[in-house]
Enzyme design. Structure first.
Site, PDB file in Angstrom:
ATOM      1  N   GLU A 267       0.548  -1.277  -0.195  1.00  0.00           N
ATOM      2  CA  GLU A 267       0.264   0.087  -0.391  1.00  0.00           C
ATOM      3  C   GLU A 267       0.531   1.615   0.218  1.00  0.00           C
ATOM      4  O   GLU A 267       1.785   1.445   0.950  1.00  0.00           O
ATOM      5  CB  GLU A 267      -1.016   0.306   1.886  1.00  0.00           C
ATOM      6  CG  GLU A 267      -1.959  -1.218   1.572  1.00  0.00           C
ATOM      7  CD  GLU A 267      -2.571  -1.566   0.389  1.00  0.00           C
ATOM      8  OE1 GLU A 267      -3.507  -0.428   0.012  1.00  0.00           O
ATOM      9  OE2 GLU A 267      -3.592  -2.711  -0.052  1.00  0.00           O
TER      10      GLU A 267
ATOM     11  N   CYS B  75      -2.701   8.413   3.849  1.00  0.00           N
ATOM     12  CA  CYS B  75      -2.542   8.361   1.738  1.00  0.00           C
ATOM     13  C   CYS B  75      -3.973   7.951   1.026  1.00  0.00           C
ATOM     14  O   CYS B  75      -3.349   8.144  -0.170  1.00  0.00           O
ATOM     15  CB  CYS B  75      -2.143   6.724   2.028  1.00  0.00           C
ATOM     16  SG  CYS B  75      -3.292   5.678   3.570  1.00  0.00           S
TER      17      CYS B  75
HETATM   18  P1  NAP Z   1       8.391   5.151   3.987  1.00  0.00           P
HETATM   19  O1  NAP Z   1       9.423   6.016   4.800  1.00  0.00           O
HETATM   20  O2  NAP Z   1       8.413   4.590   3.239  1.00  0.00           O
HETATM   21  O3  NAP Z   1       8.521   3.649   5.417  1.00  0.00           O
HETATM   22  C1  NAP Z   1       7.466   2.828   6.357  1.00  0.00           C
HETATM   23  C2  NAP Z   1       8.208   2.178   6.700  1.00  0.00           C
HETATM   24  O4  NAP Z   1       9.289   0.882   5.922  1.00  0.00           O
HETATM   25  C3  NAP Z   1       8.920   2.694   7.607  1.00  0.00           C
HETATM   26  O5  NAP Z   1       8.234   1.375   8.589  1.00  0.00           O
HETATM   27  C4  NAP Z   1      10.098   2.168   7.311  1.00  0.00           C
HETATM   28  O6  NAP Z   1      11.048   2.237   8.836  1.00  0.00           O
HETATM   29  C5  NAP Z   1      10.125   1.403   6.596  1.00  0.00           C
HETATM   30  N1  NAP Z   1      11.197   0.836   5.607  1.00  0.00           N
HETATM   31  C6  NAP Z   1      11.792   2.008   4.990  1.00  0.00           C
HETATM   32  N2  NAP Z   1      13.079   1.142   5.227  1.00  0.00           N
HETATM   33  C7  NAP Z   1      13.540  -0.208   4.696  1.00  0.00           C
HETATM   34  C8  NAP Z   1      14.038  -1.487   4.392  1.00  0.00           C
HETATM   35  N3  NAP Z   1      14.736  -1.278   3.805  1.00  0.00           N
HETATM   36  N4  NAP Z   1      13.234  -2.490   5.232  1.00  0.00           N
HETATM   37  C9  NAP Z   1      12.377  -2.452   5.740  1.00  0.00           C
HETATM   38  N5  NAP Z   1      11.879  -1.625   6.027  1.00  0.00           N
HETATM   39  C10 NAP Z   1      12.270  -0.265   5.976  1.00  0.00           C
HETATM   40  O7  NAP Z   1       6.829   5.951   4.183  1.00  0.00           O
HETATM   41  P2  NAP Z   1       6.366   6.721   5.667  1.00  0.00           P
HETATM   42  O8  NAP Z   1       7.555   7.793   5.343  1.00  0.00           O
HETATM   43  O9  NAP Z   1       6.921   6.045   6.856  1.00  0.00           O
HETATM   44  O10 NAP Z   1       5.015   6.974   5.373  1.00  0.00           O
HETATM   45  C11 NAP Z   1       4.735   7.426   4.079  1.00  0.00           C
HETATM   46  C12 NAP Z   1       4.353   7.247   3.084  1.00  0.00           C
HETATM   47  O11 NAP Z   1       3.515   6.194   3.529  1.00  0.00           O
HETATM   48  C13 NAP Z   1       3.556   8.875   1.793  1.00  0.00           C
HETATM   49  O12 NAP Z   1       3.884   8.288   0.744  1.00  0.00           O
HETATM   50  C14 NAP Z   1       2.022   7.965   1.970  1.00  0.00           C
HETATM   51  O13 NAP Z   1       1.690   7.610   1.266  1.00  0.00           O
HETATM   52  C15 NAP Z   1       2.384   6.418   2.164  1.00  0.00           C
HETATM   53  N6  NAP Z   1       0.993   6.044   3.099  1.00  0.00           N
HETATM   54  C16 NAP Z   1       0.502   4.563   2.446  1.00  0.00           C
HETATM   55  C17 NAP Z   1      -1.180   4.076   3.312  1.00  0.00           C
HETATM   56  C18 NAP Z   1      -1.110   2.669   1.662  1.00  0.00           C
HETATM   57  O14 NAP Z   1      -2.715   2.830   2.341  1.00  0.00           O
HETATM   58  N7  NAP Z   1      -1.481   2.792   0.945  1.00  0.00           N
HETATM   59  C19 NAP Z   1      -1.208   4.157   4.276  1.00  0.00           C
HETATM   60  C20 NAP Z   1      -0.286   5.272   5.306  1.00  0.00           C
HETATM   61  C21 NAP Z   1       0.485   5.712   4.898  1.00  0.00           C
HETATM   62  P3  NAP Z   1      11.470   3.262   9.310  1.00  0.00           P
HETATM   63  O15 NAP Z   1      10.506   4.266   9.801  1.00  0.00           O
HETATM   64  O16 NAP Z   1      12.173   2.782  11.182  1.00  0.00           O
HETATM   65  O17 NAP Z   1      12.555   3.893   8.628  1.00  0.00           O
END
Ligand code: NAP
Length: 512
Positions: free
Chosen positions: A253, A292
């Site tokens: 997602e 999101c």
């Molecule tokens: P993110 O930076 O992509 O991080 C998401 C998750 O992935 C975090 O738990 C992060 O951990 C983890 N992560 C990052 N690199 C990783 C790796 N190499 N291996 C394993 N895990 C890893 O996103 P975010 O900043 O938290 O969230 C914002 C984004 O999420 C926005 O773009 C939004 O649109 C999207 N979003 C989508 C939905 C949906 O339902 N489609 C819902 C909510 C948000 P760390 O925090 O520890 O780095």
């Protein structure tokens, strides 16, 4: 000050300095997050042995009862989660979306499973399908629990809902879960786990605060990875050998440039005109736009763009930004200063395609807090008259930001909507059936969910941005190409489907 992880049935603290997490409102240190030195391989083994075995001994309704108990435990203590959410910038309304939304989702799942799944550990999907003329050979499909685990990797914006909407179907399917919350709000997810851990069978839930180095190497074809976050991280995880070589199930997602469309019939004075403006402002301000599903692209008929802009600006002028809980505050802070920098950078790019008609990305009046220490940002409405520019269709500003754009007719509208490259949610606000039908048929393939909003349904409508556990959440393309929720579909998606073939009697004996 270091946030412990819940592993192998106990709370364990990682080594080293960790990543500091600051209070979104005051800038004070809340906790440090590190998983250094924690034995994640042992956690996976514990899930596979203890968790899988304990859940495997329960039938679907028994698992539903455990899920319900967890939801009720959270219900009892949700004030604690509201209080922690305030430190992440969430107002009471924002926290309700996450906390109550998560509890509600778990309860809906418990109820769906109790009513809709058998008192068994196996689901038979269909009746006998004859495969021979003589009636001695037939087939049918069954769903059983894989011999694996569910790893959930969550975004920062929904630490409770994001965890529960993934936990519920995994638990019902009999898969033990390891939660990897996003670092900025891991302390909220960890507190929710603290509340529910004892209500669930041993090994059914574990939580890693911090990174998960090496964990994907342990996963394969029996395991499920549920990811929510940015498209960039989704792409990285999707390319991991756990997914590409060993075929772990992967659901993403990701981010999404969701649209809302105003119909040409909805001129000022019509209820739909106000419904559109209200919905846009709600989506911009709930969770300070860190959703999101929030409306990023607002398409309005060219002849209505001026009155719509004025109506939205007037509503935004009534938004009070400040510390959650302070008098009159209607919009809280972003999750942190780094997030505010990201949003400002995205707004700078969006500004290349149009102008900011409401708000200043570098100035905001704040109630009950310091505007610079806390991650506060004004709601920002942009207007892009040149709809052919790429930025509004490509740049996600994950904050209280939306862009108004004019359209000529439904043919152009369908093209513009498709330029978002796949979205989680869209809405059409109109009382003109033909228009709504044309837009929906043109836009459905680009969306996981479409909401029609008009005077008749507004009273009960759950709104543009709210995923419902009964309905699918996810979207094609940029939105990740995944599908979550959707009632029992999500439970089925965690199970292995096997086509059984044989004589009718032996097939009956197996499934009964
Ligand atoms: P993110 O930076 O992509 O991080 C998401 C998750 O992935 C975090 O738990 C992060 O951990 C983890 N992560 C990052 N690199 C990783 C790796 N190499 N291996 C394993 N895990 C890893 O996103 P975010 O900043 O938290 O969230 C914002 C984004 O999420 C926005 O773009 C939004 O649109 C999207 N979003 C989508 C939905 C949906 O339902 N489609 C819902 C909510 C948000 P760390 O925090 O520890 O780095």
């Amino acid at each position: 000050m270091t946030l412990p992880s819940y592993l192998e049935g106990g709370w364990r603290t990682g080594a080293g300095e960790g990543t500091p997490v600051a209070d979104a409102v005051t800038g004070e240190l809340v906790t440090r997050v590190t998983s250094d030195g924690l034995d994640l391989a042992a956690a996976v083994t514990y899930a596979r042995r203890t968790g899988l075995t304990a859940l495997g001994e329960l039938t679907f309704p028994q698992r539903a009862a455990a899920l319900k108990a967890a939801a009720l435990a959270l219900q009892e203590r949700k004030q604690e989660l509201y209080d922690l959410s305030a430190r992440a910038g969430a107002t009471r309304r924002d926290a309700a979306v996450d906390v109550d939304g998560g509890i509600g989702t778990a309860l809906v799942y418990a109820s769906l499973a109790r009513k809709g799944l058998p008192d068994h550990t196996l689901i038979v999907e269909d009746d006998l399908i004859p495969l021979g003329k003589g009636g001695t050979f037939a087939g049918r499909h069954v769903l059983t629990t894989p011999r694996g685990i569910s790893l959930q990797i969550n975004a920062f914006n929904f630490p409770v809902w994001g965890m529960l909407e993934k936990l519920a179907p995994a638990l019902l399917a009999g898969l033990p879960t390891i939660v990897k919350p996003a670092t900025p709000t891991a302390y909220i997810a960890a507190h929710a786990v603290r509340i529910i851990a004892d209500t669930l069978p041993p090994g059914a839930i574990q939580l890693v605060a911090g990174g998960i180095p090496g964990l994907l190497e342990l996963l394969g074809g029996q395991d499920h990875i549920g990811f929510t976050g940015s498209a960039a991280t989704a792409a990285r995880l999707r390319a991991d050998p756990a997914v590409t070589r060993r075929s772990a199930r992967f659901n993403a997602e990701a981010d999404s440039l969701n649209c809302s469309v105003l119909g040409p019939d909805a001129v000022p004075g019509q209820p739909e005109f106000d419904l559109f403006a209200d919905a846009l402002v709600t989506e911009m301000t709930v969770k300070a736009g860190q959703k999101c599903t929030a409306i990023r692209r607002a398409f309005v008929p060219a002849h209505l763009i001026d009155p719509v802009s004025e109506a939205v600006e007037a509503r935004l002028a009534r938004v009070v930004v400040g510390a959650p809980g302070a008098a009159g505050v209607t919009m809280g802070a972003l999750v942190g200063l780094a997030q505010r920098d990201d949003v400002r950078a995205a707004v700078a790019r969006l500004s290349e395609a149009g102008s900011i008609v409401y708000g200043d990305p570098h100035k905001v009046e704040v109630v009950g807090a310091d505007a610079e220490r806390g991650a506060f940002l004004s709601p920002l409405l942009l207007r892009a008259d040149d709809v052919d520019r790429p930025e509004p269709h490509e740049v996600e500003a994950f904050g209280p930001v939306s862009t108004l754009m004019p359209y000529r007719d439904t043919a152009q509208l369908a093209e513009l909507i498709a330029r978002g490259d796949g979205s989680l949610a869209g809405s059409v606000v109109s009382h003109d059936r033909d228009f709504v039908r044309q837009v929906v048929l043109g836009a459905a393939a680009c969306h996981g969910r479409l909401l029609v909003l008009d005077r008749d349904s507004a009273g009960e409508s759950t709104g543009h941005g709210t995923p419902m556990p009964q309905l699918v959440h996810g979207g094609p393309g940029r939105a990740g190409g995944g599908e979550e929720e959707g009632g029992l579909r999500a439970v089925h998606a965690h199970l292995q489907r096997t086509a059984l073939q044989g004589g009718p009697e032996i097939l009956d004996a197996i499934v009964n």
